[in-house]
Design a protein around this motif. Structure first.
Motif, PDB file in Angstrom:
ATOM      1  N   VAL A  28      37.841-103.265  14.914  1.00  0.00           N
ATOM      2  CA  VAL A  28      38.580-104.505  15.184  1.00  0.00           C
ATOM      3  C   VAL A  28      39.717-104.733  14.182  1.00  0.00           C
ATOM      4  CG1 VAL A  28      36.629-105.624  16.321  1.00  0.00           C
ATOM      5  CG2 VAL A  28      36.944-105.935  13.865  1.00  0.00           C
ATOM      6  N   SER A  29      40.049-103.690  13.442  1.00  0.00           N
ATOM      7  CA  SER A  29      41.098-103.817  12.430  1.00  0.00           C
ATOM      8  C   SER A  29      42.488-103.886  13.053  1.00  0.00           C
ATOM      9  CB  SER A  29      41.029-102.643  11.459  1.00  0.00           C
ATOM     10  OG  SER A  29      41.351-101.445  12.130  1.00  0.00           O
ATOM     11  N   ARG A  48      49.151-108.583   5.781  1.00  0.00           N
ATOM     12  CA  ARG A  48      47.960-108.805   6.604  1.00  0.00           C
ATOM     13  C   ARG A  48      47.053-107.569   6.594  1.00  0.00           C
ATOM     14  NH1 ARG A  48      49.613-110.075  12.334  1.00  0.00           N
ATOM     15  NH2 ARG A  48      49.715-107.841  12.418  1.00  0.00           N
ATOM     16  N   VAL A  49      47.630-106.396   6.697  1.00  0.00           N
ATOM     17  CA  VAL A  49      46.848-105.158   6.687  1.00  0.00           C
ATOM     18  C   VAL A  49      46.191-104.954   5.323  1.00  0.00           C
ATOM     19  CG1 VAL A  49      46.993-102.640   6.831  1.00  0.00           C
ATOM     20  CG2 VAL A  49      48.197-104.055   8.500  1.00  0.00           C
ATOM     21  N   HIS A  50      46.935-105.150   4.246  1.00  0.00           N
ATOM     22  CA  HIS A  50      46.372-104.988   2.901  1.00  0.00           C
ATOM     23  C   HIS A  50      45.250-105.997   2.651  1.00  0.00           C
ATOM     24  CE1 HIS A  50      49.781-102.375   2.179  1.00  0.00           C
ATOM     25  NE2 HIS A  50      49.187-101.984   1.067  1.00  0.00           N
ATOM     26  N   GLU A  51      45.427-107.218   3.073  1.00  0.00           N
ATOM     27  CA  GLU A  51      44.384-108.234   2.889  1.00  0.00           C
ATOM     28  C   GLU A  51      43.115-107.879   3.656  1.00  0.00           C
ATOM     29  OE1 GLU A  51      46.287-111.875   4.046  1.00  0.00           O
ATOM     30  OE2 GLU A  51      47.185-112.168   2.060  1.00  0.00           O
ATOM     31  N   TYR A  52      43.259-107.346   4.850  1.00  0.00           N
ATOM     32  CA  TYR A  52      42.103-106.990   5.672  1.00  0.00           C
ATOM     33  C   TYR A  52      41.214-105.972   4.963  1.00  0.00           C
ATOM     34  CZ  TYR A  52      39.338-105.845   9.767  1.00  0.00           C
ATOM     35  OH  TYR A  52      38.297-105.654  10.644  1.00  0.00           O
ATOM     36  N   TYR A  53      41.842-105.031   4.267  1.00  0.00           N
ATOM     37  CA  TYR A  53      41.103-103.982   3.572  1.00  0.00           C
ATOM     38  C   TYR A  53      40.879-104.300   2.082  1.00  0.00           C
ATOM     39  CZ  TYR A  53      41.708-101.191   7.736  1.00  0.00           C
ATOM     40  OH  TYR A  53      41.659-100.727   9.031  1.00  0.00           O
TER      41      TYR A  53
END
Length: 62
Positions: A28-29, A48-53
């Motif tokens: 769901v990334s 947003r991508v960096h925060e997700y990981y």
């Protein structure tokens, strides 16, 4: 998948990068269509991508 380099660890013995994340979370990334890549200069998308990981963005100071 759009995965920041900082979210992965280099496994020298296996000669690969390892991402320590559950498959369900990866499924769901944030991603993108292979035929319509996002602008890598778009800091909103990249943040947003960096925060997700939970990876520190490379453009921030240490």
């Amino acid at each position: 998948f759009a995965v920041p380099w900082g979210a992965m660890a280099l496994d020298i013995e296996r000669k690969c990068f390892v991402l320590d994340i559950e498959k369900d979370r990866l499924d769901v990334s944030h991603g993108f269509d292979k035929d319509r890549w996002p602008s890598m200069a778009d800091t909103t998308w990249a943040t947003r991508v960096h925060e997700y990981y939970s990876a520190r963005p490379y453009w921030e100071e240490f």
